[in-house]
Design an enzyme around this catalytic site. Structure first.
Site, PDB file in Angstrom:
ATOM      1  CB  ALA A  93      -7.706  27.446  -5.558  1.00 12.34           C
ATOM      2  CD  GLU A 133      -5.235  29.888  -7.142  1.00 10.98           C
ATOM      3  OE1 GLU A 133      -4.964  31.097  -6.987  1.00 10.98           O
ATOM      4  OE2 GLU A 133      -6.090  29.493  -7.962  1.00 10.98           O
TER       5      GLU A 133
HETATM    6  N1  BES Z   1      -7.886  34.569  -8.254  1.00 17.84           N
HETATM    7  C1  BES Z   1      -8.536  33.416  -8.740  1.00 17.84           C
HETATM    8  C2  BES Z   1      -9.718  33.024  -7.919  1.00 17.84           C
HETATM    9  C3  BES Z   1     -10.935  33.914  -8.049  1.00 17.84           C
HETATM   10  C4  BES Z   1     -11.608  33.987  -9.217  1.00 17.84           C
HETATM   11  C5  BES Z   1     -11.419  34.633  -7.010  1.00 17.84           C
HETATM   12  C6  BES Z   1     -12.746  34.784  -9.318  1.00 17.84           C
HETATM   13  C7  BES Z   1     -12.526  35.430  -7.115  1.00 17.84           C
HETATM   14  C8  BES Z   1     -13.207  35.498  -8.271  1.00 17.84           C
HETATM   15  C9  BES Z   1      -7.585  32.230  -8.778  1.00 17.84           C
HETATM   16  O1  BES Z   1      -6.249  32.545  -8.872  1.00 17.84           O
HETATM   17  C10 BES Z   1      -7.928  31.460 -10.012  1.00 17.84           C
HETATM   18  O2  BES Z   1      -7.687  31.949 -11.063  1.00 17.84           O
HETATM   19  N2  BES Z   1      -8.487  30.273  -9.863  1.00 17.84           N
HETATM   20  C11 BES Z   1      -8.971  29.470 -10.943  1.00 17.84           C
HETATM   21  C12 BES Z   1      -8.123  28.264 -11.186  1.00 17.84           C
HETATM   22  C13 BES Z   1      -6.893  28.507 -11.992  1.00 17.84           C
HETATM   23  C14 BES Z   1      -6.073  27.258 -12.123  1.00 17.84           C
HETATM   24  C15 BES Z   1      -7.170  29.076 -13.354  1.00 17.84           C
HETATM   25  C16 BES Z   1     -10.354  29.017 -10.545  1.00 17.84           C
HETATM   26  O3  BES Z   1     -10.712  29.236  -9.387  1.00 17.84           O
HETATM   27  O4  BES Z   1     -11.052  28.457 -11.368  1.00 17.84           O
HETATM   28 ZN    ZN Z   2      -5.588  33.019 -10.791  1.00 16.96          ZN
END
Ligand code: BES
Ligand code: ZN
Length: 851
Positions: free
Chosen positions: A256, A292
């Site tokens: 996400a 998020e």
């Molecule tokens: N900012 C990230 C999403 C992201 C990651 C965008 C890499 C572009 C490149 C988001 O906040 C995130 O960390 N998502 C994780 C889940 C979270 C619960 C650790 C994910 O997408 O796995």
């Molecule tokens: Zn994150």
């Protein structure tokens, strides 16, 4: 620079952009293959800028026109961006570009998923939308007009108006371009509302495509409200817009994304229903929504100066979402789950060719650094900091962080400075956690004489790529002491290990105590201590720290399994007795019993063997696991039916932690029972199940026993038009396959009509399960290596980001025997030599191969 020489970016090279961006206006004229993006950007040269180069990033864009202050200009354009001569005073830049969302299979920038337009800009995707200084320290307000015939057209911030064929949005909060988002399509909303502590009413929506997904939004909405309340209560942080939108999309590289006011979620990370989601899915969805949402302050209001600082927002936000999950569910269970993940994902990374510090100092492709180290170790580092300064100081420092840095793009230095200022503590040595890679080993020795117990701790960290020598770090070691009769004689105390070798004494003890070391897993280290299985069993029975009770059981389980693998020993009887006692002890939390009953993974056994200097044999590890489980089932034979009945959760399904814990234990018992009753109970459970957790658990038990063909077919017939449930079906067949059948099972599934290379969830379902089946992936035939490599080569042409991440499946290759190493090397060389290989995949394969 030649096109095939990859460029490396360095932290030390940071220079600010020479211009302020005062405002950004974007107009999108949507069309699947020919979307036009018009930008109007107000730039102002910075008086004090050392470097006034005017370079705007831009990739895969077709430039139609460019103007400065209304006059056509002819910038110099490359495949990375454009440069242009610009006035020495504030000016307006206008550009029109054309992009092709329908042809965008990389899922970065503006793309289409299921006929819906959506964006993914982090880390460097905005440059695929228009020309822009695409770096997180350039922040501006965005006004967005969307023109098209989609029924719903969304962007960040607050709605400014809409009419036939258009919608306008304005985000009042300055933000970096990576937080930009746009969504347009035929969507329906699941609405909600939240009143902030200061009385502002926020409209909430979860947007999905019309149809069955509409019934899967309620849980996510509740999770969002809980997150908003929690962040107000625990951190004092309030939401800052009138509207918070979440959109579910089917094709998404990650879980996400926290775009300001318009979070975009992989549908697997937001949509939930009892019929289609397991308990684990519910827990994860709640955590991701929180994560998020929490980024709104840790990431958005305060962002990163550059991508080297990624753990500033990700480590902190993972830490915060873990706190949230502990509060919503069970603190010890969450801690145990997190440590299991850390050891499964981060330790191998930190001990292999991909090792890097939580704040890396160089990269070729930033997408390759959204790693377990940045995320999970980044969060562990914050946990250690909190333990060292204490809770009160921690919240004091965070308050100062939000006051001092709101609206800024920050660094790890800013973060640590806040802690130094709030607490007066010198964090010079602590900072090594951010710059040194590798998992420290802490060797423990002890002495007891005349009532005094001495604990000697010795730390060392093995070399990692580019870092041969490591300085000693500050390691918070939470320790308690138990007397031989099982009473706690010293409550938990945090010993600060700061030297390479250091002793700590405890006086006035009537007898030699049993130490409980690294309680709550107070630091991400590997403990080395000569101890006995009897002492581990003692801690499993008596430790007051639930984490360490589990850890004792886990260590015991590992020793027993290692003895089976190395010496061909039979499963240790005393251990089986201890397990039996615990499983039957109804005073113990079912979730905890389920965790103790879950054996260490085969990959974990392989890793431990490797850490101790052995070459793991995957087939032997598999055989030992099978023998162990079979023996345990036999040992428990007479109590299993009673236990199964006693732990069955009756009544309507609810995803709360208590019922989930009971179901987890019930599932463990069912899988043991299935080894003895030929699958009768599992077949009954499958037939009667009215929720996915019980249906899936029963199916998994049956498939593991090779008795699930009928149910697998029934499952397919029931769920074949639900993409998320089908992902489970794909993955489960591979996860349950015997080692010699794993590769063939996966290969057959890639020919299935529902296999879809372009959908990351489906690709990961198959190949994540393949890489996750330890003995199957590492089967001596090498078939699984070949299958993965060929598919990675094919996927790289469509989606480099997902391909590169999945290369990590090979990162442990040097642990294995020469035969397997050469098979893997050959496959990786094929990937490395594939024509037109992406920068993303090239970097990963090169790093892994060069080990
Ligand atoms: N900012 C990230 C999403 C992201 C990651 C965008 C890499 C572009 C490149 C988001 O906040 C995130 O960390 N998502 C994780 C889940 C979270 C619960 C650790 C994910 O997408 O796995
Ligand atoms: Zn994150």
């Amino acid at each position: 620079m030649a096109k095939d020489t990859p460029q490396t970016f360095y932290l030390k090279d940071y220079t600010p952009f020479g211009y302020d961006v005062e405002s950004v206006h974007l107009t999108f004229r949507l069309s699947p293959e020919t979307t036009r993006v018009l930008s109007k950007i107000r730039f102002a040269p910075k008086a004090d800028a050392a470097d006034k180069t005017f370079f705007l990033h831009g990739e895969d864009l077709q430039l139609i026109s460019a103007k400065i202050d209304g006059q056509e200009v002819a910038p110099e354009v490359t495949d990375k961006g454009l440069s242009c001569d610009v006035p020495g005073a504030p000016f307006t830049w206008e550009a029109e570009v054309e992009i092709n969302p329908a042809g965008n299979t990389a899922l970065e920038g503006l793309y289409m998923s299921n006929r819906m337009y959506c964006t993914q800009c982090e880390a460097e995707g905005f440059r695929k939308i228009t020309y822009y200084p695409d770096r997180p320290d350039v922040m501006s307000t965005f006004t967005v007009r969307i023109e098209g015939d989609e029924p719903v057209m969304l962007s960040n911030g607050n709605p400014m108006g809409h009419g036939e064929g258009w919608a306008e949005w304005h985000d009042p909060w300055p933000k970096p371009a990576y937080l930009f988002a746009l969504v347009a399509g035929d969507l329906v909303n699941h609405p909600g509302q939240f009143t902030t502590k200061s009385g502002k009413v926020v409209e909430l929506n979860i947007w999905v495509r019309p149809g069955p997904d509409e019934g899967k939004c309620a849980f996510g909405m509740e999770a969002l409200k809980k997150s908003m309340t929690w962040d107000e209560e625990v951190y004092g942080l309030e939401y800052d817009l009138e509207l918070f939108n979440i959109v579910a999309v089917d094709d998404f590289n990650m879980g996400a994304m926290e775009n300001k006011g318009l979070n975009i979620f992989n549908s697997s990370c937001v949509l939930a229903s009892p019929e289609t989601s397991t308990d684990a899915n519910f827990e994860r969805i709640e955590a991701i929504i929180a994560h998020e949402y929490f980024h709104n302050w840790t990431g958005n209001r305060i962002t990163c100066r550059d991508w080297f600082q990624l753990c500033l927002k990700e480590g902190l936000t993972v830490f915060r979402d873990a706190q949230f999950t502990s509060d919503m569910r069970s603190e010890p269970v969450k801690r145990i789950e997190d440590v299991i993940t850390l050891r499964a994902r981060q330790f191998p990374e930190d001990g292999g060719p991909l090792a890097h510090p939580p704040r890396p100092e160089e990269f070729q492709e930033i997408n390759n650094f959204y790693t377990a180290t940045v995320y999970e170790k980044g969060a562990e580092v914050i946990g250690m900091l909190k333990r060292l300064v204490g809770d009160e100081n921690y919240y004091k420092a965070l308050k100062l962080y939000f006051e001092r840095h709101d609206g800024q793009a920050c660094t790890i230095e800013d973060w640590l400075q806040v802690f130094e200022d709030a607490t007066g503590r010198d964090l010079q040595q602590f900072k090594l956690w951010y710059s040194q890679a590798g998992t420290p080993r802490v060797k423990v020795s002890e002495e007891y004489a005349d009532g005094t117990y001495t604990l000697t701790l010795e730390q060392s960290t093995p070399p990692t790529p580019g870092q041969p020598d490591k300085a000693p770090r500050v390691i918070p070691m939470a320790v308690g002491l138990l007397s031989p009769n099982g009473d706690e004689v010293r409550a938990t105390e945090v010993l600060e290990l700061t030297e390479a070798k250091q002793s700590f004494t405890f006086d006035g003890l009537a007898a030699k105590p049993v130490p409980s070391i690294l309680r709550e897993f107070s630091a991400p280290v590997i403990l080395e201590r000569d101890t006995t299985n009897a002492e581990r069993a003692f801690l499993l029975a008596h430790d007051t720290d639930p984490f360490n009770r589990w850890e004792a059981g886990n260590a015991l389980a590992k020793e027993v399994r290692l003895a089976m693998v190395l010496d061909g020993a039979a499963p240790d009887g005393a251990y089986l007795d201890a397990l039996e006692k615990l499983v039957r002890d109804d005073d113990q939390d079912p979730a905890f019993r389920a965790l103790v009953l879950s054996p260490p993974s085969q990959a974990d056994i392989a890793q431990t063997l490797f850490e101790r200097g052995y070459t793991p044999d995957p087939q032997k590890i598999y055989d030992a696991a099978e023998t162990f489980t079979q023996t345990l089932a036999q040992q428990l034979e007479t109590s299993l039916p009673r236990l199964y009945a006693a732990t069955t959760v009756e009544g309507p399904y609810a995803p709360d932690a208590d019922s989930a814990g009971k179901r987890a234990l019930n599932g463990r018992i069912l899988s043991l029972l299935t080894r003895l009753d030929g699958g009768e109970q599992a077949a009954r459970q499958y037939a009667a199940a009215d929720n996915m957790t019980q249906q899936y658990t029963a199916l998994a038990a049956l498939m593991k026993a090779e008795k699930g063909d009928a149910q697998s077919q029934a499952f397919f017939d029931q769920w074949n038009d639900d993409r998320l449930v089908m992902d489970k079906w794909f993955a489960l067949q591979i996860a349950c396959a015997a080692p010699q059948k794993t590769a063939a099972t996966a290969a057959a599934l890639t020919n299935h009509a529902l296999f879809d290379m372009k959908n990351p969830n489906r690709f990961r379902a198959v190949f994540g399960a393949l890489a996750g089946n330890h003995a199957g992936f590492h089967h001596a035939s090498g078939e699984a290596y070949a299958l993965l490599a060929e598919n990675l080569i094919a996927l790289d042409k469509l989606n480099p980001q997902t391909t590169a991440r999945m290369c990590a499946a090979f990162q442990t290759w040097k642990r294995y025997d020469a035969g397997r190493q050469s098979l893997i090397r050959a496959r990786m060389s094929r990937i490395a030599g594939a024509p037109g290989l992406s920068r993303d995949t090239n970097e990963m394969i090169t790093r892994i191969l060069d080990a």
